[in-house]
Design a protein around this motif. Structure first.
Motif, PDB file in Angstrom:
ATOM      1  N   GLU A  47       0.835  -1.199   0.000  1.00  0.00           N
ATOM      2  CA  GLU A  47       0.000   0.000   0.000  1.00  0.00           C
ATOM      3  C   GLU A  47       0.874   1.256   0.000  1.00  0.00           C
ATOM      4  N   PRO A  48       0.451   2.331  -0.689  1.00  0.00           N
ATOM      5  CA  PRO A  48       1.204   3.593  -0.604  1.00  0.00           C
ATOM      6  C   PRO A  48       1.087   4.183   0.793  1.00  0.00           C
ATOM      7  N   ALA A  49       2.153   4.806   1.244  1.00  0.00           N
ATOM      8  CA  ALA A  49       2.174   5.430   2.570  1.00  0.00           C
ATOM      9  C   ALA A  49       1.545   6.813   2.512  1.00  0.00           C
ATOM     10  N   VAL A  50       1.164   7.293   3.693  1.00  0.00           N
ATOM     11  CA  VAL A  50       0.750   8.683   3.890  1.00  0.00           C
ATOM     12  C   VAL A  50       1.748   9.315   4.853  1.00  0.00           C
ATOM     13  N   ILE A  51       2.239  10.503   4.516  1.00  0.00           N
ATOM     14  CA  ILE A  51       3.195  11.226   5.352  1.00  0.00           C
ATOM     15  C   ILE A  51       2.469  12.390   6.016  1.00  0.00           C
ATOM     16  N   ILE A  52       2.671  12.556   7.319  1.00  0.00           N
ATOM     17  CA  ILE A  52       2.127  13.709   8.038  1.00  0.00           C
ATOM     18  C   ILE A  52       3.287  14.553   8.560  1.00  0.00           C
ATOM     19  N   ASP A  53       3.344  15.801   8.148  1.00  0.00           N
ATOM     20  CA  ASP A  53       4.346  16.790   8.557  1.00  0.00           C
ATOM     21  C   ASP A  53       5.765  16.395   8.142  1.00  0.00           C
ATOM     22  N   PRO A  54       6.166  16.756   6.919  1.00  0.00           N
ATOM     23  CA  PRO A  54       7.512  16.434   6.441  1.00  0.00           C
ATOM     24  C   PRO A  54       8.630  17.060   7.265  1.00  0.00           C
ATOM     25  N   GLY A  55       8.334  18.164   7.953  1.00  0.00           N
ATOM     26  CA  GLY A  55       9.358  18.798   8.781  1.00  0.00           C
ATOM     27  C   GLY A  55      10.156  19.838   8.028  1.00  0.00           C
ATOM     28  N   PRO A  56      11.343  20.171   8.533  1.00  0.00           N
ATOM     29  CA  PRO A  56      12.152  21.234   7.935  1.00  0.00           C
ATOM     30  C   PRO A  56      12.782  20.788   6.620  1.00  0.00           C
ATOM     31  N   LEU A  57      13.360  21.757   5.933  1.00  0.00           N
ATOM     32  CA  LEU A  57      14.053  21.481   4.673  1.00  0.00           C
ATOM     33  C   LEU A  57      15.440  20.950   4.998  1.00  0.00           C
ATOM     34  N   ASP A  58      15.488  19.693   5.400  1.00  0.00           N
ATOM     35  CA  ASP A  58      16.729  19.004   5.745  1.00  0.00           C
ATOM     36  C   ASP A  58      16.851  17.807   4.810  1.00  0.00           C
ATOM     37  N   GLU A  59      17.826  17.851   3.913  1.00  0.00           N
ATOM     38  CA  GLU A  59      17.927  16.840   2.863  1.00  0.00           C
ATOM     39  C   GLU A  59      18.098  15.430   3.435  1.00  0.00           C
ATOM     40  N   GLY A  60      18.852  15.298   4.516  1.00  0.00           N
ATOM     41  CA  GLY A  60      19.035  13.984   5.108  1.00  0.00           C
ATOM     42  C   GLY A  60      17.738  13.416   5.651  1.00  0.00           C
ATOM     43  N   HIS A  61      16.980  14.268   6.374  1.00  0.00           N
ATOM     44  CA  HIS A  61      15.696  13.827   6.922  1.00  0.00           C
ATOM     45  C   HIS A  61      14.732  13.476   5.797  1.00  0.00           C
ATOM     46  N   LEU A  62      14.662  14.304   4.770  1.00  0.00           N
ATOM     47  CA  LEU A  62      13.745  14.046   3.667  1.00  0.00           C
ATOM     48  C   LEU A  62      14.135  12.778   2.915  1.00  0.00           C
ATOM     49  N   ALA A  63      15.429  12.519   2.793  1.00  0.00           N
ATOM     50  CA  ALA A  63      15.870  11.282   2.136  1.00  0.00           C
ATOM     51  C   ALA A  63      15.421  10.062   2.934  1.00  0.00           C
ATOM     52  N   THR A  64      15.442  10.172   4.256  1.00  0.00           N
ATOM     53  CA  THR A  64      14.951   9.081   5.096  1.00  0.00           C
ATOM     54  C   THR A  64      13.471   8.842   4.849  1.00  0.00           C
ATOM     55  N   VAL A  65      12.705   9.933   4.723  1.00  0.00           N
ATOM     56  CA  VAL A  65      11.274   9.800   4.439  1.00  0.00           C
ATOM     57  C   VAL A  65      11.068   9.145   3.076  1.00  0.00           C
ATOM     58  N   VAL A  66      11.844   9.552   2.089  1.00  0.00           N
ATOM     59  CA  VAL A  66      11.732   8.982   0.744  1.00  0.00           C
ATOM     60  C   VAL A  66      11.992   7.478   0.775  1.00  0.00           C
ATOM     61  N   GLY A  67      12.793   7.028   1.726  1.00  0.00           N
ATOM     62  CA  GLY A  67      13.055   5.600   1.864  1.00  0.00           C
ATOM     63  C   GLY A  67      11.817   4.787   2.183  1.00  0.00           C
ATOM     64  N   HIS A  68      10.723   5.461   2.546  1.00  0.00           N
ATOM     65  CA  HIS A  68       9.461   4.774   2.835  1.00  0.00           C
ATOM     66  C   HIS A  68       8.493   4.825   1.656  1.00  0.00           C
ATOM     67  N   ALA A  69       8.992   5.215   0.466  1.00  0.00           N
ATOM     68  CA  ALA A  69       8.158   5.225  -0.735  1.00  0.00           C
ATOM     69  C   ALA A  69       7.704   3.786  -1.059  1.00  0.00           C
ATOM     70  N   PRO A  70       6.585   3.626  -1.785  1.00  0.00           N
ATOM     71  CA  PRO A  70       5.805   4.686  -2.432  1.00  0.00           C
ATOM     72  C   PRO A  70       4.898   5.437  -1.450  1.00  0.00           C
ATOM     73  N   VAL A  71       4.629   6.692  -1.775  1.00  0.00           N
ATOM     74  CA  VAL A  71       3.803   7.560  -0.948  1.00  0.00           C
ATOM     75  C   VAL A  71       2.614   8.040  -1.772  1.00  0.00           C
ATOM     76  N   GLY A  72       1.427   7.955  -1.186  1.00  0.00           N
ATOM     77  CA  GLY A  72       0.225   8.403  -1.890  1.00  0.00           C
ATOM     78  C   GLY A  72       0.043   9.903  -1.821  1.00  0.00           C
ATOM     79  N   PHE A  73       0.179  10.457  -0.633  1.00  0.00           N
ATOM     80  CA  PHE A  73       0.073  11.902  -0.470  1.00  0.00           C
ATOM     81  C   PHE A  73       0.695  12.320   0.857  1.00  0.00           C
ATOM     82  N   ILE A  74       0.914  13.632   0.990  1.00  0.00           N
ATOM     83  CA  ILE A  74       1.545  14.242   2.154  1.00  0.00           C
ATOM     84  C   ILE A  74       0.531  15.167   2.804  1.00  0.00           C
ATOM     85  N   LEU A  75       0.403  15.073   4.128  1.00  0.00           N
ATOM     86  CA  LEU A  75      -0.506  15.928   4.887  1.00  0.00           C
ATOM     87  C   LEU A  75       0.303  16.883   5.767  1.00  0.00           C
ATOM     88  N   VAL A  76      -0.253  18.075   5.974  1.00  0.00           N
ATOM     89  CA  VAL A  76       0.396  19.098   6.791  1.00  0.00           C
ATOM     90  C   VAL A  76      -0.584  19.542   7.869  1.00  0.00           C
TER      91      VAL A  76
END
Length: 278
Positions: A47-76
């Motif tokens: 199933e595609p994941a849902v992300i809640i609150d991506p956080g700051p513009l930190d490339e390392g943190h965002l790359a970790t989130v991308v590791g949980h792809a596929p993602v359906g949508f992002i919520l804020v």
């Protein structure tokens, strides 16, 4: 005497649901506690994941989130930079998945969330509850998987301590109403934007209500004693708080003063009712 709260306001949650993963951003500080909590929701490996609150513009943190792809949508949950700054970049890294928020400025590839909008992703049933107060665009997500419910509260309820009402965007009257809404959800686990997960939304929201109204009474008393500006009120009411937090406390005091002034205007009008209390 109402003092500064630094501990959790409800019992800690023993364990996260097996369909929730916490990825904490590396941005700890006085306002962000241990860092921003980015939540990954997925009910099955396919199933595609849902992300809640991506956080700051930190490339390392965002790359970790991308590791949980596929993602359906992002919520804020709201538009403060420590929650939304990385959203557009994360969308780009994931191939343009939509970002849904209450404020149009934070959306990517979609329209803003409607109040009480219902979303779904696999077995995830997501209800967007409008809970303004901390900010005008604050949203809480009530997520159901089968019989299990979890609340993602952003900064409306924190895992440790209390939050601010970020005047002038934030509004104390709205915040009190939002806390009553969350209190009405009952003993549902709370997964906040900062700090640990809590076991009981009603208990945490009820504590926040009591604390906020007690602080409001302190502000009222300080005004009677002669404090006129927000800075003067902070020195009296927040004397037990580290001065490094006084600028944030001043935001809340300004919101409290605006609330009291509005109450006084209403009470001075013939036939008017007092502002609601819980």
């Amino acid at each position: 005497m109402v003092t500064h709260v630094t501990a959790p306001t409800a019992a800690l949650l023993d364990a996260l649901p097996d369909w929730v993963t916490l990825l904490r951003a590396p941005n700890p500080g006085p306002m962000t506690l241990d860092g921003t909590n980015t939540w990954v929701l997925r009910t099955g490996a396919d199933e595609p994941a849902v992300i809640i609150d991506p956080g700051p513009l930190d490339e390392g943190h965002l790359a970790t989130v991308v590791g949980h792809a596929p993602v359906g949508f992002i919520l804020v949950t709201h538009g403060h930079h420590d929650h939304v700054e990385g959203a557009a970049r994360l969308s780009e890294m994931l191939g343009g998945v939509p970002v849904l928020a209450a404020a149009p400025a934070h959306c990517v590839g979609t329209e803003p969330l409607d109040p009480d909008e219902a979303l779904s992703a696999g077995d995830l049933m997501i209800e967007a509850l409008s809970t303004p107060g901390h900010t005008a665009d604050s949203v809480t997500f009530l997520v159901r998987v089968g019989e299990e419910e979890v609340v993602f509260s952003g900064d409306t309820i924190l895992g440790r301590g209390t939050t601010i009402v970020a005047w002038p965007d934030g509004d104390l009257g709205d915040y009190l109403a939002s806390l009553r809404t969350l209190r009405g959800l009952g003993p549902v686990p709370v997964l906040p934007g900062h700090g640990p997960a809590l076991a009981d939304c009603a208990a945490a929201a009820g504590y926040y209500l009591d604390h906020r109204l007690a602080r409001l009474e302190q502000v009222r008393t300080a005004r009677v004693a002669g404090a006129r500006t927000a800075e003067e009120v902070v020195r009296v009411v927040y004397a037990d708080v580290d001065p490094v937090l006084w600028p944030a406390a001043e935001w809340s005091v300004r919101a409290q003063l605006a609330y009291l002034e509005n109450m006084e205007r209403r009470e001075s009008q013939p036939g008017s009712a007092e502002l609601d209390e819980p």
